[in-house]
Design an enzyme around this catalytic site. Structure first.
Site, mmCIF file in Angstrom:
data_model
loop_
_atom_site.group_PDB
_atom_site.id
_atom_site.type_symbol
_atom_site.label_atom_id
_atom_site.label_comp_id
_atom_site.label_asym_id
_atom_site.label_seq_id
_atom_site.Cartn_x
_atom_site.Cartn_y
_atom_site.Cartn_z
ATOM 1 N N THR A 73 0.797 -1.227 0.000
ATOM 2 C CA THR A 73 0.000 0.000 0.000
ATOM 3 C C THR A 73 0.830 1.277 0.000
ATOM 4 O OG1 THR A 73 -1.868 -1.082 1.069
ATOM 5 C CG2 THR A 73 -1.710 1.311 1.314
ATOM 6 N N HIS A 196 -8.385 -9.061 2.405
ATOM 7 C CA HIS A 196 -7.539 -9.785 3.357
ATOM 8 C C HIS A 196 -8.366 -10.748 4.205
ATOM 9 C CE1 HIS A 196 -3.692 -7.856 2.741
ATOM 10 N NE2 HIS A 196 -4.211 -6.648 2.892
ATOM 11 N N ASP A 240 -3.921 0.750 -5.643
ATOM 12 C CA ASP A 240 -2.495 0.506 -5.445
ATOM 13 C C ASP A 240 -2.066 -0.899 -5.836
ATOM 14 O OD1 ASP A 240 -4.074 -0.463 -3.411
ATOM 15 O OD2 ASP A 240 -2.740 0.125 -1.778
ATOM 16 N N HIS A 241 -2.964 -1.863 -5.685
ATOM 17 C CA HIS A 241 -2.608 -3.263 -5.934
ATOM 18 C C HIS A 241 -3.867 -4.105 -5.997
ATOM 19 C CE1 HIS A 241 -3.629 -4.001 -1.759
ATOM 20 N NE2 HIS A 241 -2.815 -3.017 -1.398
#
Length: 456
Positions: A73, A196, A240-241
């Site tokens: 992040t 997550h 970001d990802h």
């Protein structure tokens, strides 16, 4: 001949104007940059996201953004706003240790400007311009005085602050500030937190979470329309990802390979930063034999494609787990979803969508790099970019003022046009000369009475 010149002139004009920067005018362009953390690119195809799809329909979409390694992040958010690889801007992980100063950095200890001063983010550059200001709501680093400068308007980070409050502050600053806010950044933690917790393959839970995120995008658009900002404001939505699915059956236990007294772990998984306490080679050899699903690199041998060597904050040994594998200590913990893996993996890639007067409508592009976003934003705002690793030409097809063709292709078109012009010119000369060629008997001189009839 004249008509052919008219065809060729625009080709040369396009070649010239396609590579110039944004011209200045009385009304400075404005840009809102929005990040939804952990928004994996293929969520767009896997889930029904009507608000985002409508946003894309009226603007542009980059289906995959190749982010920077490591795909975490803090590093990637700083690459978005600086155009630099992690080894260059210095935010190389979410947890760091600097071998020169002996300082530590973590998500809860990130306010020391020392960590951020390796680059100048776009909100600082914009802030330094005459009659402009910047604003930010929770974007990583925006509550830190970088080079002794913060945005005029910012919020100290707190995950407990609602999206509604963040959006409300940003839109207020955009609509009523003096000097005007011309760059603003907005950050939201989802769908990363849920990715997550549940893993990206949990369709039921991720569908619910992504619907909530999509509704927030709808809130952004509605708020901008109500305030009269929608038609004049450029908006970029990105991340970001991505996120990879993990499992308790794919754990790499470092304690089974090496005693903890031999090293310190600076950052753990899926890219572990190892600081040896004994001989580096000895630690490396033990870790190298640890698990076939983990690559072990000495700092100087990290693959060049990662651009992840030249910083005192990168540790002597780096461990990179294979996609979906988790590096643990004593199999103590794992998440069902994680990121940080090799940035060539599609599961790590986010997307980018944009709308506004600077962008085309209905255009789709397969890929750009995260570092390309910065020079594009500078171009839109008319800012001179600092040295960076991005390439503006990678994003030019997204922009209305850029000629959407590569320079070699443009030269080829111009050369081809000149060849056609030359051929047509030659053909016209040939036809004209042929028309003026002497006809039979044309050299005979007629007398005054030669036109009298031969037979009465």
């Amino acid at each position: 001949m004249f008509n052919m010149k008219i065809l060729v002139i625009p080709l040369f004009w396009g070649l010239v104007t396609g590579y110039k920067g944004n011209s200045s005018d009385s009304s400075a362009p404005r840009l809102l940059l929005v990040s939804f953390d952990g928004f994996r690119a293929d969520y767009l195809k896997s889930y029904d996201l009507p608000h985002l799809q409508n946003f894309i329909k009226e603007g542009v979409l980059v289906e995959h953004v190749k982010n920077v390694f490591i795909t975490k992040t803090f590093p990637n958010h700083y690459s978005i706003v600086t155009g630099l690889y992690e080894e260059s801007h210095g935010i190389v992980a979410n947890s760091m240790y600097d071998s020169v100063t002996k300082k530590h950095f973590s998500e809860s200890n990130d306010k020391d400007p020392f960590w951020w001063n390796g680059a100048e983010p776009i909100w600082v550059t914009n802030q330094l311009q005459e009659n402009r200001s910047s604003a930010a709501a929770m974007w990583p680093g925006t509550d830190v005085p970088i080079h002794n400068i913060t945005a005029s308007y910012f919020m100290n980070y707190s995950s407990s602050v609602s999206f509604k409050e963040r959006l409300g502050n940003v839109t207020t600053w955009l609509s009523s500030s003096n000097p005007p806010v011309t760059f603003a950044a907005l950050y939201w933690e989802e769908p990363d937190v849920s990715g997550h917790k549940y893993g990206p393959e949990d369709k039921e839970n991720m569908r619910r979470v992504l619907k909530e995120v999509d509704d927030l995008i709808g809130d952004i658009v509605l708020k901008l329309k109500v305030l009269g900002l929608w038609d004049s404001l450029n908006v970029i939505i990105t991340s970001d990802h991505g996120m990879a699915q993990c499992s308790k059956n794919r754990l790499i236990d470092l304690d089974s390979c090496i005693d903890r007294s031999n090293y310190s772990v600076i950052d753990l998984t899926p890219v572990a930063a190892i600081l040896p306490k004994i001989n580096v080679t000895e630690v490396y050899d033990k870790l190298k034999r640890c698990n076939p699903h983990m690559n072990v690199y000495l700092k100087e041998a990290i693959p060049n494609r990662f651009y992840y060597q030249h910083s005192s904050r990168i540790q002597p040994i780096i461990l990179v787990a294979e996609e979906g594998w988790t590096i643990t200590l004593n199999k103590s913990s794992f998440k069902l979803g994680d990121h940080g893996y090799d940035n060539s993996l599609p599961s790590m890639h986010p997307f980018l969508a944009a709308h506004g007067p600077a962008f085309r409508k209905g255009y789709r592009q397969s890929t750009i790099n995260t570092v390309d976003i910065y020079p594009m934003m500078c171009h839109i705002l008319g800012l001179k970019p600092h040295p960076n690793n991005g390439t503006l030409s990678h994003t030019k097809c997204l922009l209305v003022d850029q000629w959407c063709i590569n320079l070699p292709e443009a030269i080829g078109i111009v050369v081809s046009a000149l060849l056609v012009l030359t051929m047509l010119t030659g053909l016209m000369i040939f036809m004209r000369s042929r028309a003026s060629t002497s006809r039979p008997f044309s050299r005979l001189q007629l007398q005054e009475d030669d036109d009298d009839p031969l037979i009465d």
